[in-house]
Enzyme design. Structure first.
Site, short mmCIF file in Angstrom:
data_model
loop_
_atom_site.label_atom_id
_atom_site.label_comp_id
_atom_site.label_asym_id
_atom_site.label_seq_id
_atom_site.Cartn_x
_atom_site.Cartn_y
_atom_site.Cartn_z
N SER A 139 0.84 -1.08 -0.02
CA SER A 139 0.11 0.09 0.07
C SER A 139 0.82 1.22 0.05
O SER A 139 2.00 1.09 0.53
CB SER A 139 -0.74 -0.06 1.15
OG SER A 139 -1.52 1.32 1.59
N TYR A 152 -1.81 0.28 10.88
CA TYR A 152 -1.90 -0.22 9.36
C TYR A 152 -0.39 0.01 8.91
O TYR A 152 0.02 -0.73 7.91
CB TYR A 152 -3.06 0.39 8.81
CG TYR A 152 -3.40 -0.06 7.48
CD1 TYR A 152 -3.49 -1.52 7.18
CD2 TYR A 152 -3.21 0.89 6.19
CE1 TYR A 152 -3.38 -2.04 5.71
CE2 TYR A 152 -3.37 0.43 4.89
CZ TYR A 152 -3.56 -0.87 4.55
OH TYR A 152 -3.89 -1.25 3.41
P1 NAP Z 1 -11.23 -6.44 1.05
O1 NAP Z 1 -11.98 -6.60 0.11
O2 NAP Z 1 -11.65 -6.07 2.60
O3 NAP Z 1 -10.17 -7.86 0.89
C1 NAP Z 1 -9.48 -8.26 2.06
C2 NAP Z 1 -9.10 -9.81 1.76
O4 NAP Z 1 -8.29 -10.37 2.57
C3 NAP Z 1 -10.52 -10.28 1.73
O5 NAP Z 1 -10.74 -11.28 0.90
C4 NAP Z 1 -10.47 -11.15 2.94
O6 NAP Z 1 -11.09 -12.44 2.98
C5 NAP Z 1 -8.81 -11.47 3.12
N1 NAP Z 1 -8.44 -11.80 4.41
C6 NAP Z 1 -8.49 -10.93 5.54
N2 NAP Z 1 -7.80 -11.49 6.54
C7 NAP Z 1 -7.54 -12.80 6.09
C8 NAP Z 1 -6.85 -14.01 6.72
N3 NAP Z 1 -6.44 -14.03 8.11
N4 NAP Z 1 -6.71 -15.08 5.86
C9 NAP Z 1 -6.87 -15.00 4.64
N5 NAP Z 1 -7.60 -13.92 4.07
C10 NAP Z 1 -7.70 -12.86 4.80
O7 NAP Z 1 -10.09 -5.20 0.75
P2 NAP Z 1 -9.30 -4.65 -0.48
O8 NAP Z 1 -9.57 -3.35 -0.60
O9 NAP Z 1 -9.60 -5.61 -1.75
O10 NAP Z 1 -7.70 -5.16 -0.09
C11 NAP Z 1 -6.87 -6.20 -0.59
C12 NAP Z 1 -5.34 -5.61 -0.22
O11 NAP Z 1 -5.17 -4.65 -0.64
C13 NAP Z 1 -5.37 -5.77 1.22
O12 NAP Z 1 -4.01 -6.23 1.43
C14 NAP Z 1 -5.32 -4.26 1.54
O13 NAP Z 1 -4.41 -3.94 2.67
C15 NAP Z 1 -4.60 -3.66 0.39
N6 NAP Z 1 -4.90 -2.48 0.00
C16 NAP Z 1 -6.17 -1.91 -0.27
C17 NAP Z 1 -6.39 -0.28 -0.28
C18 NAP Z 1 -7.79 -0.05 -0.42
O14 NAP Z 1 -7.96 1.32 -0.54
N7 NAP Z 1 -8.73 -0.68 -0.56
C19 NAP Z 1 -4.98 0.25 -0.73
C20 NAP Z 1 -3.98 -0.32 -0.75
C21 NAP Z 1 -3.95 -1.66 -0.38
P3 NAP Z 1 -11.96 -13.30 4.22
O15 NAP Z 1 -12.47 -12.26 5.02
O16 NAP Z 1 -12.92 -14.20 3.26
O17 NAP Z 1 -10.74 -14.13 4.60
#
Ligand code: NAP
Length: 254
Positions: A139, A152
């Protein structure tokens, strides 16, 4: 030519699910993992129905025994070429002075130890493939901080350090390490999870931003990076919406 296999963690929603769709469309056999089995199974069925090769497994990346068992099962099925370490997220936006240490621990577990667990478990298979890719979805929080970002930001800096260190350590092996660092991405669950279901606080993150990135934009970037020729390594790619010039500077209308 044998079909290439890509493992995606956190494929049950947001960026992970979009990446699974785009890598399948790019010709990969995709292995979808997340804790919510029903979600990854439904997506795998959708992709299989569309003529792609897809497999779903329930997996908590913080559970090392489960990760090892998953890797052992997968290796029996053939080579693994790509690992997308996407599972992760934020909990809370409290200042350092008052943040709950339990939130910090949980964020470190999933964003750092989770990446370590899956990467360690699949690294032998990625190396044996003769052309492996480890991708870390960090990120812009992994590159700079902001008030309320504390836990975070610390965790994503940890993910960034894994990518940087691993790239040095694997130099000379047939495995490349790619880090993609997105800025603001409007996904359905990220901010909702961060604010523990508070829809108003979650919506405020994106308020007035005409076009934040969407999961598909990041998936497109990931798919581009992993489909470069094997000798090309995209070390670190920062991708933000046009309306966001830094963690601090976001153009909001109205
Ligand atoms: P999201 O929809 O909340 O996705 C998070 C995913 O991680 C879900 O599929 C969740 O699935 C999984 N997860 C969480 N804890 C887990 C665990 N202990 N074991 C296995 N899976 C787990 O959010 P997103 O925006 O797509 O984010 C995806 C990635 O991008 C994350 O690493 C986030 O930090 C990063 N990111 C997001 C943003 C943003 O603004 N949205 C920006 C930069 C980086 P389950 O709950 O089914 O396990």
């Amino acid at each position: 030519m044998t079909i290439r296999t890509a493992v995606i963690t956190g494929a049950s929603s947001g960026i992970g699910a979009a990446t699974a769709r785009q890598l399948a469309a790019a010709g990969f056999r995709v292995v979808l993992t997340a804790r919510r089995a029903d979600r990854v199974e439904a997506l795998a069925a959708e992709l299989t129905g569309a003529g792609h090769q897809a497999l779903a497994r329930a997996l908590d990346v913080t559970d090392r025994a489960a990760v090892d068992a998953f890797a052992a099962e997968l290796v029996q099925q053939g080579p693994v070429h790509v690992l997308i370490n996407n599972a992760g997220g934020a909990l809370g936006a409290d200042p350092v002075a008052t943040a709950d240490p339990a939130d910090w621990r949980a964020m470190y577990e999933v964003n750092v130890v989770g990446v370590l667990n899956v990467t360690q478990a699949l690294l032998p298979a990625l190396t044996d493939s003769g052309d492996g890719t480890v991708l870390v979805l960090s990120s812009t929080a992994g590159l700079g901080t902001y008030e309320g970002g504390g836990g975070y930001v610390a965790a994503k800096h940890g993910a960034h350090v894994i990518a940087e260190t691993l790239r040095l350590e694997l130099c000379g092996t047939p495995v490349r390490v790619i880090e993609i660092a997105p800025g603001m991405v409007r996904t359905e669950e990220f901010a909702r999870t961060r604010f523990r279901g508070d829809a108003e606080k979650a919506a405020a993150v994106y308020r007035g931003v005409a076009e934040p990135l969407l999961a598909e934009d990041v998936a497109d970037t990931i798919t581009w990076a992993v489909t470069r020729p094997p000798h090309v390594n995209v070390d670190l790619l920062v991708v933000r919406p046009r309306a966001q010039a830094s963690n601090y500077k976001v153009h909001r209308e109205g």
